[in-house]
Design an enzyme around this catalytic site. Structure first.
Site, mmCIF file in Angstrom:
data_model
loop_
_atom_site.group_PDB
_atom_site.id
_atom_site.type_symbol
_atom_site.label_atom_id
_atom_site.label_comp_id
_atom_site.label_asym_id
_atom_site.label_seq_id
_atom_site.Cartn_x
_atom_site.Cartn_y
_atom_site.Cartn_z
ATOM 1 N N LYS A 116 2.243 -0.826 -14.562
ATOM 2 C CA LYS A 116 0.896 -1.099 -13.847
ATOM 3 C C LYS A 116 -0.245 -0.809 -14.876
ATOM 4 O O LYS A 116 -1.201 -1.499 -14.738
ATOM 5 C CB LYS A 116 0.741 0.104 -12.925
ATOM 6 C CG LYS A 116 1.827 0.425 -11.938
ATOM 7 C CD LYS A 116 2.220 -1.043 -11.243
ATOM 8 C CE LYS A 116 3.370 -1.115 -10.364
ATOM 9 N NZ LYS A 116 3.722 -2.254 -9.715
ATOM 10 N N GLU A 200 -7.849 6.226 -13.123
ATOM 11 C CA GLU A 200 -8.870 5.349 -12.776
ATOM 12 C C GLU A 200 -10.059 6.306 -12.252
ATOM 13 O O GLU A 200 -9.829 7.306 -11.587
ATOM 14 C CB GLU A 200 -8.367 4.351 -11.835
ATOM 15 C CG GLU A 200 -7.449 3.483 -12.286
ATOM 16 C CD GLU A 200 -6.942 2.522 -11.378
ATOM 17 O OE1 GLU A 200 -7.116 2.567 -9.930
ATOM 18 O OE2 GLU A 200 -6.265 1.520 -11.638
ATOM 19 N N HIS A 235 1.742 5.459 2.317
ATOM 20 C CA HIS A 235 1.997 4.375 1.656
ATOM 21 C C HIS A 235 2.937 3.384 2.187
ATOM 22 O O HIS A 235 3.562 2.456 1.877
ATOM 23 C CB HIS A 235 2.405 4.661 0.106
ATOM 24 C CG HIS A 235 1.500 5.540 -0.496
ATOM 25 N ND1 HIS A 235 0.192 5.264 -0.687
ATOM 26 C CD2 HIS A 235 1.510 7.052 -0.769
ATOM 27 C CE1 HIS A 235 -0.615 6.253 -1.332
ATOM 28 N NE2 HIS A 235 0.324 7.345 -1.202
ATOM 29 N N ARG A 292 7.202 -10.695 -5.316
ATOM 30 C CA ARG A 292 8.293 -10.961 -4.089
ATOM 31 C C ARG A 292 7.388 -11.420 -2.758
ATOM 32 O O ARG A 292 6.426 -11.301 -2.637
ATOM 33 C CB ARG A 292 8.968 -9.530 -3.781
ATOM 34 C CG ARG A 292 8.088 -8.492 -3.084
ATOM 35 C CD ARG A 292 8.757 -7.444 -2.573
ATOM 36 N NE ARG A 292 7.690 -6.536 -1.969
ATOM 37 C CZ ARG A 292 6.880 -5.788 -2.363
ATOM 38 N NH1 ARG A 292 7.040 -5.330 -3.577
ATOM 39 N NH2 ARG A 292 6.026 -4.763 -1.608
HETATM 40 C C1 MV4 Z 1 -6.417 4.184 -5.741
HETATM 41 C C2 MV4 Z 1 -7.070 4.779 -4.509
HETATM 42 C C3 MV4 Z 1 -8.368 5.156 -4.877
HETATM 43 N N1 MV4 Z 1 -8.931 5.029 -5.985
HETATM 44 N N2 MV4 Z 1 -6.891 4.004 -6.835
HETATM 45 C C4 MV4 Z 1 -2.191 3.803 -3.417
HETATM 46 C C5 MV4 Z 1 -1.194 2.936 -3.636
HETATM 47 C C6 MV4 Z 1 -1.153 2.434 -5.120
HETATM 48 N N3 MV4 Z 1 -0.904 1.290 -4.963
HETATM 49 C C7 MV4 Z 1 -2.692 2.729 -5.252
HETATM 50 N N4 MV4 Z 1 -3.108 3.419 -4.244
HETATM 51 C C8 MV4 Z 1 -4.533 3.776 -4.179
HETATM 52 N N5 MV4 Z 1 -4.943 3.903 -5.498
HETATM 53 C C9 MV4 Z 1 -8.187 4.406 -6.968
HETATM 54 N N6 MV4 Z 1 -8.768 4.069 -8.310
HETATM 55 C C10 MV4 Z 1 -6.486 4.912 -3.328
HETATM 56 C C11 MV4 Z 1 -5.112 4.490 -3.401
HETATM 57 C C12 MV4 Z 1 -4.549 4.816 -1.917
HETATM 58 C C13 MV4 Z 1 -4.282 3.817 -0.949
HETATM 59 C C14 MV4 Z 1 -4.256 2.489 -1.532
HETATM 60 C C15 MV4 Z 1 -3.913 1.561 -0.626
HETATM 61 C C16 MV4 Z 1 -3.275 1.895 0.695
HETATM 62 C C17 MV4 Z 1 -3.202 3.034 0.925
HETATM 63 C C18 MV4 Z 1 -3.521 3.996 0.142
HETATM 64 C C19 MV4 Z 1 -3.359 5.392 0.523
HETATM 65 C C20 MV4 Z 1 -3.848 6.385 -0.207
HETATM 66 C C21 MV4 Z 1 -4.305 6.112 -1.350
#
Ligand code: MV4
Length: 455
Positions: A116, A200, A235, A292
């Site tokens: 990542k 981040e 998630h 995928r």
């Molecule tokens: C974040 C975020 C807020 N700010 N990054 C969760 C899964 C992973 N792919 C990244 N995720 C997140 N990254 C920053 N800088 C909040 C999440 C996140 C989230 C993102 C997508 C779908 C559901 C989520 C649930 C909680 C937190």
């Protein structure tokens, strides 16, 4: 074109790939664990090979067994579906070495996107917007503190080998950073065997909106628009839809072009999804790229009229994409409810035998499932039993169809979350399209507390 494709998966996605192969006139080989001998993918494939005991590591993750099955049956290609080995750069490499086509991107693209922090750097270099953060993996607590001070709190620590939300820590203030950094590192080490962590700025109340892309070996890359996936819990996505009520035509063009740029930057081939975090102001940032076919690809198929799995097979065989960007037009609205074998209040899995079932049909309804009367929902695998999709001229029509479809779902012998979906279809925030990734935390929390208190 391929003569025979081995499907290295089970359940509804194995069937979905078999349907595409049948339409293309390609023979199929199912692989199955001892728990899946009665599965429909075994019954409807031209051939089937048992690859091991029920546990994943001994069967659906067992690369030598799967390659042997392909060799024995003379399969030209392997479709990995989603989950299991679908994002294994190693399987993609082994396939190359064995002269078997892996239906997916090359191992380099899979490996890059699996890291990542590296993916973030690569995207930044390609001009794809990323969330302000550390330039790479954080060396130590001091580097984390320096970076967080520059960016400003709150920040989020993420495992570089993670994804899908595992190994993340939100840090709201400076004193919490050091312990959170150490916790994130040891969690990453335990979960992925790599302690690398990056940082981040934390985006509050974001939406999860992703863009479907499709690329061929001739260098053509096309996007098929967005899917709104904000309705999720821990998630795990629960509901997906296309189009998103938040995305304007202009935003779709910009996000789509950004996703195409991202794919081109890594010489991407085959189906892929670029996930964006979208803030309430409409700013979008690259989060991850999934290399995928995804569970929710069907909603994109419904609004574009394209068959993504057939397209995957065709481009893998070296055919050019069957459509150009200008050919992609979006019509109507599609919803997907993931029907899981679980308690609708507590979310506890509910495996068992489906003694009798009834599934909805009629206008604008699509169901992708492996379920049938007498089938076993195994405790060894994911609890997804059916993907109930509806399509309508607009969002309210697909919602109306989803309501009446959910009302006639019967799966005697197991509990499902269909009643939860039915309640979401009446929720004022859902109906107004007021969605973000915290939607499920706000959705009837009092009911959840009551259920826990009673148990
Ligand atoms: C974040 C975020 C807020 N700010 N990054 C969760 C899964 C992973 N792919 C990244 N995720 C997140 N990254 C920053 N800088 C909040 C999440 C996140 C989230 C993102 C997508 C779908 C559901 C989520 C649930 C909680 C937190």
């Amino acid at each position: 074109m391929f003569k025979k494709i081995l499907i290295a998966n089970r359940g509804e996605i194995a069937l979905r790939v078999i349907w595409a192969c049948k339409e293309l006139g390609v023979k199929t080989v199912a692989v199955y664990s001892e728990a899946d001998a009665q599965g429909l993918h075994v019954r409807f494939a031209d051939q089937a090979v048992c690859i091991g005991p029920p546990r994943n590591i001994e069967s659906y993750l067992n690369i030598p067994a799967i390659i042997s099955a392909a060799e024995i049956t003379g399969a030209d290609a392997i479709h990995p579906g989603y989950g299991f080995l679908s994002e294994s750069a190693y399987l993609a490499e082994i396939c190359e070495a064995c002269n078997i086509r892996f239906i997916g991107p090359g191992p380099q693209a899979i490996r890059l996107m699996g890291d990542k922090s590296r993916a973030r750097k690569t995207m930044q270099k390609a001009g794809v917007p990323v969330i302000p953060g550390s330039p790479g993996v954080l060396e130590d607590e001091a580097a984390a503190a320096k970076c967080a001070r520059e960016i400003g709190f709150p920040v989020i620590l993420k495992a570089s080998a993670g994804g899908g939300g595992r190994g993340m820590r939100v840090v709201r203030a400076a004193p919490d950073l050091e312990p959170a950094f150490r916790a994130a590192q040891s969690e990453a080490q335990a979960a992925f065997g790599v302690p690398d962590v990056y940082l981040e700025r934390y985006v509050d109340r974001p939406r999860h909106i992703e863009i479907q892309v499709m690329a061929d070996t001739k260098g053509q890359v096309v996007h098929l628009g967005e899917r709104e996936c904000s309705v999720q819990r821990r998630h795990q996505k629960i509901i997906e839809e296309a189009p998103s009520s938040f995305v304007t035509e202009k935003m779709r063009r910009r996000m789509g072009q950004t996703a195409v740029d991202a794919a081109k930057a890594v010489q991407y081939v085959n189906a892929g999804t670029v996930e964006f975090l979208v803030d309430p102001a409409g700013n979008f940032y690259f989060m991850e790229m999934n290399t995928r076919i995804q569970v929710e690809h069907g909603v994109t198929e419904l609004v574009t009229g394209r068959d993504l799995v057939k397209e995957q097979i065709l481009v893998s065989a070296g055919e050019p994409l069957s459509f150009a960007q200008k050919d992609i037009v979006w019509t109507g609205h599609a919803l997907e409810c993931r029907i899981n074998a679980e308690d609708p209040e507590t979310f506890v899995p509910s495996p068992g035998v489906i003694r009798h079932m009834n599934l909805p049909g009629g206008p604008g309804v699509r169901i992708d499932t492996y379920a049938h009367d007498g089938c076993e929902v195994s405790p060894y695998y994911d609890s997804l039993v059916a993907k109930l999709m509806t399509y309508g001229r607009d969002r309210m029509e697909s919602v109306a169809r989803m309501r009446r479809a959910l009302d006639v779902v019967v799966m005697e012998g197991i509990k499902t979350n269909a009643p939860l979906h039915r309640r979401i279809m009446d929720d004022p925030d859902f109906l107004a399209g007021r969605l973000d990734t915290h939607f499920m935390e706000r959705f009837q929390p009092q009911k959840k507390k009551a259920a826990i208190a009673a148990s």
